[in-house]
Design a protein around this motif. Sequence first.
Motif, PDB file in Angstrom:
ATOM      1  N   PHE A 155      -0.846  -7.953   6.070  1.00 18.21           N
ATOM      2  CA  PHE A 155      -0.850  -7.434   4.703  1.00 18.21           C
ATOM      3  C   PHE A 155      -0.214  -6.050   4.657  1.00 18.21           C
ATOM      4  N   ILE A 156      -0.548  -5.215   5.662  1.00 16.36           N
ATOM      5  CA  ILE A 156       0.012  -3.863   5.679  1.00 16.36           C
ATOM      6  C   ILE A 156       1.525  -3.917   5.852  1.00 16.36           C
ATOM      7  N   ALA A 157       1.971  -4.772   6.776  1.00 14.51           N
ATOM      8  CA  ALA A 157       3.414  -4.891   7.007  1.00 14.51           C
ATOM      9  C   ALA A 157       4.112  -5.375   5.747  1.00 14.51           C
ATOM     10  N   TRP A 158       3.470  -6.338   5.087  1.00 16.94           N
ATOM     11  CA  TRP A 158       4.045  -6.915   3.875  1.00 16.94           C
ATOM     12  C   TRP A 158       4.141  -5.856   2.782  1.00 16.94           C
ATOM     13  N   THR A 159       3.041  -5.096   2.590  1.00 19.50           N
ATOM     14  CA  THR A 159       3.031  -4.056   1.564  1.00 19.50           C
ATOM     15  C   THR A 159       4.119  -3.025   1.828  1.00 19.50           C
ATOM     16  N   LYS A 160       4.246  -2.628   3.098  1.00 21.35           N
ATOM     17  CA  LYS A 160       5.281  -1.645   3.455  1.00 21.35           C
ATOM     18  C   LYS A 160       6.654  -2.153   3.040  1.00 21.35           C
ATOM     19  N   ASN A 161       6.910  -3.407   3.348  1.00 19.94           N
ATOM     20  CA  ASN A 161       8.212  -3.977   3.013  1.00 19.94           C
ATOM     21  C   ASN A 161       8.416  -4.059   1.511  1.00 19.94           C
ATOM     22  N   ILE A 162       7.340  -4.445   0.795  1.00 21.91           N
ATOM     23  CA  ILE A 162       7.443  -4.566  -0.661  1.00 21.91           C
ATOM     24  C   ILE A 162       7.838  -3.218  -1.261  1.00 21.91           C
ATOM     25  N   LEU A 163       7.202  -2.142  -0.749  1.00 24.16           N
ATOM     26  CA  LEU A 163       7.480  -0.823  -1.302  1.00 24.16           C
ATOM     27  C   LEU A 163       8.946  -0.449  -1.091  1.00 24.16           C
ATOM     28  N   GLN A 164       9.563  -1.050  -0.077  1.00 24.28           N
ATOM     29  CA  GLN A 164      10.985  -0.798   0.134  1.00 24.28           C
ATOM     30  C   GLN A 164      11.827  -1.852  -0.579  1.00 24.28           C
ATOM     31  N   GLY A 165      11.168  -2.657  -1.409  1.00 25.45           N
ATOM     32  CA  GLY A 165      11.920  -3.641  -2.178  1.00 25.45           C
ATOM     33  C   GLY A 165      12.207  -4.921  -1.419  1.00 25.45           C
ATOM     34  N   ASP A 166      11.582  -5.081  -0.238  1.00 26.36           N
ATOM     35  CA  ASP A 166      11.836  -6.280   0.552  1.00 26.36           C
ATOM     36  C   ASP A 166      10.649  -7.230   0.433  1.00 26.36           C
TER      37      ASP A 166
END
Lengths: 528, 329
Positions: free
Chosen positions: B71-82
């Motif tokens: 979840f943390i990895a996913w959130t990090k990526n989302i914040l970068q638009g990925d």
Amino acid sequence: MIKKQYFFILLAVLTLSITMALPPGNATAKDSLVLALRGEPADGFDPLMGWGRYGNPMFYSTLLKYDNDLNITNDLATGYTTSGDGLLWTVTIRTDARFSDGKPVRAEDVAFTFNKAKTSGGKVDLSLLKKAVVVSSDTIKFHFDKPDSTFIHKLITLGIVPEHLYNQGYGRHPVGSGPFKLTSWVEGEQMSVEPNPYYYGQASPFKKITFLYGNEDTMFAAAKAGQLDMVVVPAHLGRQKIKGMHVKAVVSVDNRGLMFPVVKDEGKKTATGAPIGNDVAADIAIRKAVNMAIDRNKFVDGVLYGFGRPAYFVCDGLAWDNPANRIKDGDPEGARKLLEAAGWTDSDGDGIREKNGLKAEFTIVYPADRSVRQGLALASADMLRDIGLNVNVIGKSWDEIKGLRHSNVIVYGWGSHNPIELYQLYHSKFSGQGSSNAGFYKNPAVDGYLDKAVSSPSFEKSVKWWKLSQWDGKTGAGPRGDAPWAWLVNLDHVYFVSDKLDIGKSRVEPHGHGWPITANITEWKWVD
Amino acid sequence: MKNFLKYLATKPLRLSIIVVLVAILSFILVSFSPLDPITAYLGYDRLQISQEQEQVIIERWGLDKSPPERFIAWTKNILQGDFGTSVIFNDPVTLVIGKRFAASFWLMFFAWTLSGILGFVLGAIAGTWRDSIADRIIRFYAYTLASTPTFWVAMILLVFFGVKLGWFPICCAGPLGVAPEQVSFADRLYHLALPVLTLSLVGTAQIILHTREKMIDFFQSNHAIYAMSCGEARFGTALFHGLRNILLPAITLQFASLGELFSGSVLAEMVFSYPGLGKATVDAGIRGDVPLLLGIVIFSTIFVVTGNLLADLIYRWVDPRIQIGEATG
């Protein structure tokens, strides 16, 4: 008045747009086909992810291929040899092949394809391959740490991709050296192909072939409306009539069978908490009696509407099938005798046998959404009641079956052109690993044969061992041996084909109804 | 006006809070799902795949990590638009959603507009002439359709107009064998006809019944009785006084139905093999494609919330008395 005018203008516009949109009348020379054969790969036409495992990679050539009788012949390869220890396979390739972008197919592309597929994490399992190395412009060597005779199926199924074009997203823009190239793909709806002008083999007479990927009922409706040249249907629709089309039933090894847990219930559980073992099914007499009592031909007529054939093992009629598996079935009298002799008698007169206080009863579980399996389970239960076995039948979801499969009889379906299936189903090292050997079957002799088969230096040399693993005259995993399964039927795959479309000789198809029939698509022709 | 600007400024903030909450909740739900994506992915290839290969797949999908880590990895990526890569389509999630939504959009747009207008008009008629023949017919239609599953209506229309009469195409968003770029506008409309008709027929039922109810309420109100006592006919009363009273609830309902429109289009798309977002959602759900499922959840949340925002803005335009922001300000 003004309103009326508007109405007519609107009507005119509507009519015009509809007539413009209607398909143009059929041209005289038919050079295009519209087929609904399923088989859309959600992740794209990328061989390294697994595209082409079934039937036909379409846009790609493979090193070897099957002919219509499932003999192995050359495709891109001009020959192959294996070293005596099976650790080295050497393949030579033709040098005149070109990808559909005009670039030549090089030995580097072949090596790239295999090395990349090994690490891609798709449905191509090359974990035993160490590496593929180019030794000259037409020769590739494949190195192994351990021999793997089933590697030949990778040579048959893995489409060769161009190293210079392969990247993320390649599956949506495939370029290969096969008979066709992709012209458009609307995901979830349709795909169109046209012949690859650079293809070295037999060219298809059709300029364009469109594959529809719609819902089963919708595609059947489209066929009835006369819009398709071919459609795949479930067996129960095979008795319907469609004007201008005929039914084609293709023989397959797409089988269904009953898997028995063969160990006793000693209270053990798997790591995920699923109970292991079933005291009744663990008795070989029960399993053999089941194999003997059921009437497989009745299943074919009653459950499959005649579209199928009896199954005695997982690979009926393939090169590694042992003919000794054909036992006499539909023999309740023989089954009763067998049970009596093994001590299963009906002492309390309730119609159900028991042995040392244990009632002869078990549960057959089928996946609730599969009607054929349900039919087979119910029909089996009926036939087995007749020999004094009390069989319950329940439908469950696949996820629930995970918790039940090690302690109940499950209706499974397998069937592949790759004998590795036998290894996974019957080798004790896969006991309880997923659905592979869910029944915890273990026979050291069978394990030995299977190990020898897989580690044979070549496919030809492995065939003998695969056959021995089923029945060696004393023991085996077949119905004559330990009978850890009761294989019931092989389905026929049913298609409606236009009366004017000649699809040549169809091959015995693996599990997977639809796409595999395209395996010989370059031979298809239109007959007016 | 100041309040309205404040409203516009705080709305994105609220929207993002909703999206974050929805994302967390769906991630938790998905991680509790008993579905094993590997089994779903392999299907009957199960027996061709060794444990070693399974490990390679698990690593490719990152399933070897724990849910919180993921979840943390996913959130990090989302914040970068990925938004990550869809497991089943092996394509970036944003690309998958974009491609499919483009197809679904026109289907939903036409169905929504048509069902809104049709439902409102029919409902108003039924409410104005309560218990008349017209009312009975309209009510019968509405009750029948409200209790009819969408896929069944789709199948009936398909069999009748597509197969029996042959007036409309049986499937797809364009003619068979034509590349999507080459499909003409008329063709697109022609292929949209049956799916749109299905969704509109089913979608009108609710709005008819609500509008009818509101119209009946209106006719019992003092101002309706006053208008009629001044000599206004029933039709005139409904047209000049009734409509503006029942318009607001109808708009609310219609915008609130955006969510249902999503689910309705799933079914219609399945029947007509219309390559929209609906089919992708079903696939993502039953095959455990977490990145895609979460992407779609976030996307549809934004879609629905934006719909509600639009409804708020339209209120202001329809009824200038409403001062958005007053209540919250």
